[in-house]
Scaffold this active site. Structure first.
Site, PDB file in Angstrom:
ATOM      1  N   ALA A 119       7.910   1.745   9.660  1.00 27.66           N
ATOM      2  CA  ALA A 119       9.173   1.763  10.503  1.00 27.66           C
ATOM      3  C   ALA A 119      10.064   2.582  10.010  1.00 27.66           C
ATOM      4  O   ALA A 119      10.035   3.222   9.057  1.00 27.66           O
ATOM      5  CB  ALA A 119       9.693   0.220  10.406  1.00 27.66           C
ATOM      6  N   GLU A 129       0.359  -2.421  11.057  1.00 24.64           N
ATOM      7  CA  GLU A 129       0.611  -3.766  11.877  1.00 24.64           C
ATOM      8  C   GLU A 129       0.264  -3.304  13.344  1.00 24.64           C
ATOM      9  O   GLU A 129      -0.227  -4.247  14.102  1.00 24.64           O
ATOM     10  CB  GLU A 129       1.920  -4.207  11.705  1.00 24.64           C
ATOM     11  CG  GLU A 129       2.368  -5.012  10.096  1.00 24.64           C
ATOM     12  CD  GLU A 129       3.498  -5.366  10.151  1.00 24.64           C
ATOM     13  OE1 GLU A 129       3.999  -6.565  10.142  1.00 24.64           O
ATOM     14  OE2 GLU A 129       4.702  -4.515  10.003  1.00 24.64           O
ATOM     15  N   GLU A 145       5.343  -2.998   2.199  1.00 24.11           N
ATOM     16  CA  GLU A 145       6.670  -3.306   2.358  1.00 24.11           C
ATOM     17  C   GLU A 145       7.439  -4.016   1.135  1.00 24.11           C
ATOM     18  O   GLU A 145       8.535  -3.829   0.817  1.00 24.11           O
ATOM     19  CB  GLU A 145       6.690  -4.236   3.629  1.00 24.11           C
ATOM     20  CG  GLU A 145       6.997  -3.643   4.831  1.00 24.11           C
ATOM     21  CD  GLU A 145       5.497  -3.489   5.491  1.00 24.11           C
ATOM     22  OE1 GLU A 145       5.336  -3.287   6.460  1.00 24.11           O
ATOM     23  OE2 GLU A 145       4.467  -3.691   4.717  1.00 24.11           O
ATOM     24  N   GLY A 175       4.487  -0.789   9.534  1.00 28.01           N
ATOM     25  CA  GLY A 175       4.520  -1.049  10.729  1.00 28.01           C
ATOM     26  C   GLY A 175       3.493  -0.473  11.526  1.00 28.01           C
ATOM     27  O   GLY A 175       3.031  -0.883  12.510  1.00 28.01           O
TER      28      GLY A 175
END
Length: 707
Positions: free
Chosen positions: A70, A112, A132, A109
């Site tokens: 992200a 993901e 993360e 992300g």
């Protein structure tokens, strides 16, 4: 063939390749999943879903990597839809067969997003991961809920809780990746291979596999408990790893939708926590220190094809290993053949120990040993591009070494000292080329510790500084440029803390109490256990050197000197502040030391008292912060983040507290300054006078870093 480009955004391109919809993320340098990328993905996906000719969608990225996470710059800002979770849900429920084509680093992300696809195709060189936790977070877009449904809880926990990258070949074995491209596939050839794979799935009649609709296989009954117990031990003090375990546990215990809801709540709790703020600060600070203020980005650098190290002791041998590990040939010089052989023996044993752990092959051990070339003659250094002196902390000895280096080294060679405290300018004055001299302060053990203090002297040229910073990165170190003063940044602050810790013991605290307070705060060891590890004789010699030189600020004789004078040098002699049993590094309080301290205290006439843990913590850490403020005021460090990085990577300051200056910001300059003033009033010691910078920040409500 391609149809016309449709709904192309600045960050995401969509093309139709016959019956395949190709979505390409193009947001360099790392294709971070910021708002523009998310919006572009949603538009492109909707285009593919609406086209009846499109039977499958391949999602990939341009440039050197699939999304590496992200955009954490958006943290703390109002959310802009669509969220990443919404994008992933749209991919998962699209009705089209979806394939994620992964290259470079599919992290956070990015992974993901790939988990929202039905199948994953990867370049052999790719790495996947959910890191993360290293920012004090957990995967917040379904990672803790989808991954265990795909590969099981036992394989999921280490990936999420430890946050380390997984090579594509290992990911394939785990079932995280379904197929691998041919080695060397990249760019258009990799995309073509992904399209071929997607068409093969269609030909085979492959079905959609939305992970949100899959059950989680029940793990062994004690898996969570045993993994949590190990995590508490390995990651002492960290909050995020335990919350990650909780979220994965929810994947087993809760329906998918509820698990996602709880994951988001846990993510937001961590995101707003002090630990995550600190870890994100450390993440950015590590990257910022590479950009030296005032040093132009295009400053030319000198090649370093061959290096040399003077001194085959612990530090010299470790530094030689640093170069060999990076594939750089290195001359290792010592005046004594016996010392040279002993040093080479230690190096070989270190490498062989690493090989026994499976981290090196026998061939690699020999390759690295062959790069380390022993010599007893300075004349053999005539061709080297860089030489690092690592002899005893004795100014006269170092000057002699540098005078000899000035004689034999070629013009343009960089002459560096590994001194941890001494004046780099005084050392440079022993040469006729002070512009080529600087400090390269490695931390012990040099082949393990990541920090490298790059000490710029008054005459050090920009080219030499730039070369040293670039070299630091090349050999795997976090290089931090600092100015020249006694102790530079790290040791100057360390000596202030150590001085305060020593006084606390004189006033009534036991060494083990002081150590426990600092380890409870998060340091891997306390100041006195660290002294034993480093060797008490090292500091003892440094203090004696300063006293001999007539340094008016040299520490007075103390109880640690008294211990060293009895031959108690620390772990290497099995006795220092603590005693050590054979084969053990566990410190054991020693009545003999208590007696030495008591005798020293009586000779000084100090009245002892009971000291609370809070006073120990504040005096040790506020002394560091106050000294750090002086260092900033003097320009020895240009930014507070340099101090934080030095203390995190060189001295074990807990990363989840962000470094001493960030931690002080969290406490507040006003509170720190007031405490310093109170300690000054109580002790009468001027060293507790708040530094001018600290006092100004206290008055204005400012923060270190807001300069």
């Amino acid at each position: 063939m391609d149809t016309a480009v449709q709904n192309e955004s600045r960050f995401v391109h969509y093309r139709q390749r016959d019956d395949i919809g190709l979505i390409v993320i193009d947001s360099p340098p790392v294709n971070a999943l910021g708002h523009g990328v998310r919006a572009g993905l949603m538009t492109a996906l909707n285009e593919a879903v609406a086209d009846a000719q499109v039977k499958a969608v391949v999602l990939t990225a341009a440039g050197r990597t699939f999304p590496a996470g992200a955009d954490i710059r958006e943290f703390g800002k109002p959310a802009q839809p669509p969220s990443l979770s919404e994008v992933i849900a749209a991919v998962e429920s699209s009705g089209k067969l979806t394939v994620a084509a992964l290259h470079g680093t599919a992290f956070g992300g990015g992974l993901e997003l790939a988990l929202g696809c039905d199948y994953r195709f990867a370049a052999v060189e790719a790495k996947l991961g959910l890191p993360e936790v290293k920012l004090g977070l957990l995967p917040g877009a379904g990672g803790t809920q989808r991954l265990p449904r795909l590969i099981g809880v036992a394989a999921t926990l280490p990936i999420i809780v430890e946050g380390n990258p997984v090579p594509a070949t290992e990911a394939k074995a785990l079932g995280l990746v379904d197929a691998l491209a041919e080695p060397g596939s990249s760019g258009d050839s990799f995309i073509d291979a992904a399209l071929v794979y997607a068409r093969s799935l269609l030909a085979e009649g492959a079905v959609k596999r939305p992970l949100g609709e899959m059950p989680v296989q029940q793990p062994d009954a004690d898996l969570f408990e045993s993994f949590e117990a190990k995590t508490r031990q390995r990651r002492r003090g960290f909050e995020a790893p335990l919350v990650c375990i909780e979220s994965v546990r929810n994947a087993v215990a809760l329906p998918f939708a509820e698990g996602l809801k709880q994951e988001r709540a846990l993510f937001e709790k961590l995101r707003d926590s002090a630990q995550s703020r600190a870890q994100r600060h450390a993440f950015f600070a590590e990257r910022e220190v590479a950009k030296v203020p005032g040093l132009a980005k295009d400053t030319p650098t000198n090649p370093v094809a061959e290096a040399a190290v003077i001194g085959a002791g612990t530090m010299g041998g470790g530094i030689a290993m640093v170069f060999a590990n990076a594939g750089i040939p290195v001359r290792l010089l010592d005046a004594q053949e016996e010392a040279l052989e002993r040093g080479l023996g230690v190096i070989r044993r270190n490498y062989e120990a690493t090989a026994k752990k499976g981290r090196l092959t026998a061939a690699e051990v020999e390759e690295r040993m062959a790069l380390i070339r022993p010599t007893v003659s300075y004349d053999d250094l005539a061709t080297v591009d860089l030489v690092i002196e690592a002899v005893f902390e004795d100014m006269e000895l170092k000057k002699k070494v540098f005078a000899e280096l000035d004689r034999v080294c070629k013009p343009g060679a960089i002459l560096a000292t590994n001194t941890s405290t001494l004046d780099v300018d005084a050392i440079a004055a022993a040469t006729g080329r002070p512009e080529s001299v600087l400090g390269l302060h490695f931390f012990s053990p040099a082949n393990v510790m990541k920090l490298l203090e790059v000490v710029r002297g008054q005459a050090t040229s920009d080219e030499v500084l730039a070369t040293a910073m670039r070299l630091g990165k090349r050999v795997g170190k976090v290089a931090v440029a600092v100015g020249n003063c006694y102790g530079f940044v790290g040791n100057r602050m360390l000596h202030r803390r150590q001085s305060e810790a020593m006084l606390l013991v004189e006033e009534g605290a036991a060494p083990e109490q002081v150590d426990k307070v600092l380890t409870d705060f998060g340091f891997p060891m306390g100041p006195f256990a660290m002294s034993d590890l480093a060797g008490i004789d090292v500091g003892w010699r440094i203090r004696n050197e300063r006293r001999k030189a007539g340094d008016p600020e040299a520490p007075e004789y103390n109880w640690l000197d008294a211990i060293a004078e009895r031959g108690r040098y620390g772990q290497k002699t099995k006795a220092g502040v603590y005693r050590y049993e054979e084969g053990s590094r566990t410190p054991i309080p020693d009545p003999e030391v208590a007696q030495i301290i008591a005798e020293h205290v009586r000779s000084k006439g100090v009245a002892q008292r009971s000291i609370e843990d809070r006073e120990i913590l504040e005096r040790c850490l506020y002394a560091m912060v106050n000294e750090g403020a002086r260092i900033l005021e003097e320009g020895i460090a240009v930014r507070a983040l340099e101090i934080d990085v030095i203390w995190i990577y060189g001295y074990g300051f807990p990363v989840y507290r962000g470094g001493p200056m960030f931690w002080a910001n969290e406490i507040g300059a006003e509170a720190v300054s007031a405490a310093c003033s109170a300690f000054r009033a109580a002790s009468g010691r001027e060293v507790w006078q708040p530094a001018p910078l600290l006092a100004r920040l206290a008055e204005t409500g400012g923060r270190f870093g807001d300069l």
